[in-house]
Scaffold this active site. Structure first.
Site, short mmCIF file in Angstrom:
data_model
loop_
_atom_site.label_atom_id
_atom_site.label_comp_id
_atom_site.label_asym_id
_atom_site.label_seq_id
_atom_site.Cartn_x
_atom_site.Cartn_y
_atom_site.Cartn_z
N HIS A 321 14.53 59.61 19.71
CA HIS A 321 15.64 59.34 18.79
C HIS A 321 15.27 58.46 17.59
CE1 HIS A 321 17.11 56.37 22.14
NE2 HIS A 321 16.34 55.72 21.31
N ASN A 322 13.96 58.26 17.37
CA ASN A 322 13.45 57.62 16.13
C ASN A 322 12.27 58.43 15.66
OD1 ASN A 322 15.12 55.38 16.07
ND2 ASN A 322 13.54 53.89 16.56
N SER A 377 26.47 56.34 31.34
CA SER A 377 25.65 57.07 30.37
C SER A 377 26.13 58.52 30.40
CB SER A 377 24.18 57.03 30.76
OG SER A 377 23.70 55.71 30.70
N HIS A 396 22.91 58.38 19.55
CA HIS A 396 21.79 58.09 20.45
C HIS A 396 22.14 57.08 21.55
CE1 HIS A 396 21.30 54.29 18.47
NE2 HIS A 396 20.12 54.04 19.00
N GLY A 399 25.17 51.71 20.83
CA GLY A 399 25.03 50.98 19.56
C GLY A 399 25.57 49.57 19.68
N LYS A 472 15.43 45.85 33.72
CA LYS A 472 15.53 45.55 32.29
C LYS A 472 14.20 45.06 31.74
CE LYS A 472 17.64 43.42 29.51
NZ LYS A 472 16.79 44.18 28.67
#
Lengths: 473, 168
Positions: A321-322, A377, A396, A399, A472
């Site tokens: 997604h980048n 998700s 994506h 945000g 994480k």
């Protein structure tokens, strides 16, 4: 303040004015639009619309927020001759992306062993500033940059079947490792198979709702099934590639720097050799990211196997997604080749597209939208309608809505951990600060983002995933 | 030292605003709020001293630099076309050192800036000391990149102010 016109439900437009070469189209609910107005994302989108050779329109997606140079959640198409390539319209973390794995386990299997499983995953997948468990020579690193996820498979990490379900099959052929600097290689050298920190994570989830039975079946998803999402990118290597070329472009084009509203938006004309070099180096960084997620997928599989002997983990899809891609799009009724910049934006090709794995060709490409820590998700599917609306792109993720600084001030890591545990969501984190910074309240509402995408038809709802455990970064 | 100054200012009869202003400048660096990332300001009587403080502000995002042992000395040389680029390139060196060698800064032993703005060539030479055993320290955050967003290199009456946002 610039005028923002409502075109229809969930669609707004900033007309071409001043230095803009094309209009900006914003896909958002009224509420999400109000959030965007609070930071500089719309101003940044107008700057994107002012770059040379930008075609048709700049797209702002529902999860957009301010970034560096260009906003995150922004899409811009550039002409191959008159246009540009801009590292700032791709992002520092080249090929930051998502991999979704499905398992043959049910949520009931996981709960009794969730803490054990999270410990095992943390042991196998270094997070935070943890170094790689894999030691490779410089020469091998060059091969990773050229071969992407194929290098992983060749060296016993992950399976061949997984490759078929990666965007670009896990390797951009345009990569040239010789155009990646020694500094970039030094930064990435110890980081293959690591999550990193910031918003990166690995999450164990279960499918709690199916919206589209037929497509879910094609993706191999069913209610109650356990899935895993891996969110990370090209680590220090990709960041350095972006930075190296940003600086090189600045040095090469002082006259462009002088006119730019924002130095992070530096670009090179698409026909200039620096654009070609950057594209090849960016492709190499993207390959590093695919290899990284492939290795992490493999490590995750091993972690599951050490606790559940019969566990079977398969890749549903892996997407970037980048990234900047050479794609063909319909512009003014004509098919044109463009440099498609997607920053914090997911490709959403519909049924029949040649780029989609055979198994999904009838339904469209899977789109993976992670929510914030502790929230749902979504799996969506690409559509052919998205081509006209958004250059085949959608959001994506959730945000950010609140600063990390503010999140640290407002949330306490221990309280959050307890709160989430009460909801049967377990967290394993490299740092307490990371938990507070990524607090669910610091993000936009994923339901709203997904709602806009589904309503416009740029990515349709297929399944909702609920978290069980999070590692994480 | 800072506490002492605060006390002295309280008895000075100056307005609160003026006192805050003086206090901010007496600090070597401070963090400001930013949406997704981290923003800091570094101060110094000269540009070189402000650069020292920017390096400390950057390192503190990863770990408390005062707790890092002084075991390894590194030389840093960067050449850039203007002051902002110099700040960007200088700070980036610490990201490269951290990722590639696990190096964390303890102290900037010396730092000099030379060259001419007009010729678009500035050179920074520094000697820094720290430890390359990052695993020994509690490291909170991995920094992705330095950015130009809202970057400031300003000279004021009583010194320099640098402002940087880092991508994490």
């Amino acid at each position: 303040m610039v005028e923002i016109k409502k075109i229809r439900k969930n669609s707004y437009k900033i007309e071409k004015t001043g230095k803009m070469n094309v209009p900006v189209i914003i896909y958002a609910s009224q509420k999400l639009l109000e959030k965007m107005k609070l930071d500089s994302s719309l101003e940044q989108a107008q700057n994107m619309a002012s770059l040379p050779g930008v075609l048709k329109q700049v797209i702002v997606l529902p999860d957009a927020h301010e970034g560096y140079g260009a906003c995150i959640g922004g899409v811009a198409a550039h002409d191959l001759k008159e246009g540009v390539i801009s590292p700032g319209e791709i992002g520092f973390d080249v090929n930051c992306g998502i991999r979704l794995l499905r398992t043959n386990l049910k949520k009931g299997d996981i709960y009794p062993k969730v803490k054990e499983l999270l410990d095992e995953i943390s042991r196998c997948v270094p997070a935070g500033v943890g170094r790689s468990n894999i030691s490779i020579s410089q020469k091998e690193l060059d091969k990773v940059l050229e071969e992407g996820a194929w290098w992983a498979v060749r060296n016993g990490y992950g399976t061949k079947e997984d490759l078929e379900f990666c965007e670009e099959n896990g390797k951009m052929k345009s990569a040239d490792s010789s155009l990646v600097s020694t500094d970039a290689k030094k930064r990435g050298h110890n980081q293959l198979g690591t999550l990193g920190s910031g918003n990166h994570f690995l999450e164990i989830q279960y499918v709690d709702k199916i919206f589209d039975e037929e497509t879910a079946k094609a993706f191999g998803l069913e209610e109650g099934q356990v899935t895993v999402i891996i969110h990370c990118g090209s680590r220090g290597l990709g960041h350095q590639v972006c930075s190296d070329y940003l600086r090189e472009m600045e040095k090469a084009f002082p006259e462009i720097v002088a006119k730019l509203p924002d130095r992070d938006l530096i670009y090179a004309p698409a026909s200039h050799y620096l654009s070609k070099r950057y594209f090849a180096a960016m492709s190499a960084a993207a390959n590093f990211a695919w290899c990284n997620r492939h290795v992490i997928g493999h490590q995750t599989r091993n972690a599951f196997l050490s606790i559940f002997k019969e566990a079977k983990l398969e890749t549903v899809y892996d997407l970037a997604h980048n990234i900047c891609k050479l794609e063909e799009h319909k512009i003014d009724g004509e098919m044109r080749k463009v440099y498609m910049h997607r920053k914090g934006a997911t490709r959403s090709f519909g049924p029949g597209n040649e780029e989609i794995p055979k198994k999904y060709k009838k339904v469209g490409q899977p789109i993976l939208l992670p929510g914030s820590m502790g929230t749902a998700s979504y799996v969506l599917v690409g559509t052919n309608e998205s081509e006209d609306i958004s250059f085949s792109s959608t959001a994506h993720g959730a945000g950010r809505a609140m600063s990390r600084h503010e999140a640290l001030r407002r949330y306490n890591a221990e309280d959050l951990r307890k709160e989430l545990e009460a909801k049967k969501i377990y967290i394993k984190s490299a740092s307490k600060r990371g938990i507070a910074e990524e607090a669910p309240g610091a993000y936009k509402d994923i339901e709203q983002v997904v709602g806009v995408s589904d309503d416009l038809g740029i990515g349709k709802k297929v399944a909702r995933l609920r978290p069980i455990g999070v590692v994480k970064g | 030292m800072i506490l002492e100054l605060e006390k002295r200012l309280q008895g000075s009869g100056l307005s609160e605003l003026l006192r805050d202003n003086i206090m901010a400048k007496s600090k070597n660096y401070e963090y400001l709020s930013h949406a997704a990332d981290i923003k800091f300001r570094a101060y110094g009587k000269t540009m070189a001293r402000a650069f020292d403080n920017a390096a400390y502000a950057l390192t503190d995002v990863m770990t408390d630099h005062t707790k890092v042992k002084a075991l390894k000395t590194k030389k840093i040389v960067v050449e850039s076309e203007d002051e902002k680029a110099l700040l960007y390139d200088f700070l980036e060196q610490f990201l490269i050192l951290a990722d590639s060698e696990g190096f964390l800064l303890h102290k900037v032993n010396s730092l000099e800036i030379s060259g001419e703005k007009k010729k678009r060539k500035l050179t920074l030479t520094a000697e820094v000391v720290g430890d390359n055993k990052m695993d020994k320290y509690p490291v909170e955050t991995h920094i992705k990149a330095i950015t130009y967003e809202d970057m400031l290199v300003d000279e004021e009456k009583d010194g320099f102010i640098l402002q940087v946002i880092i991508d994490i």
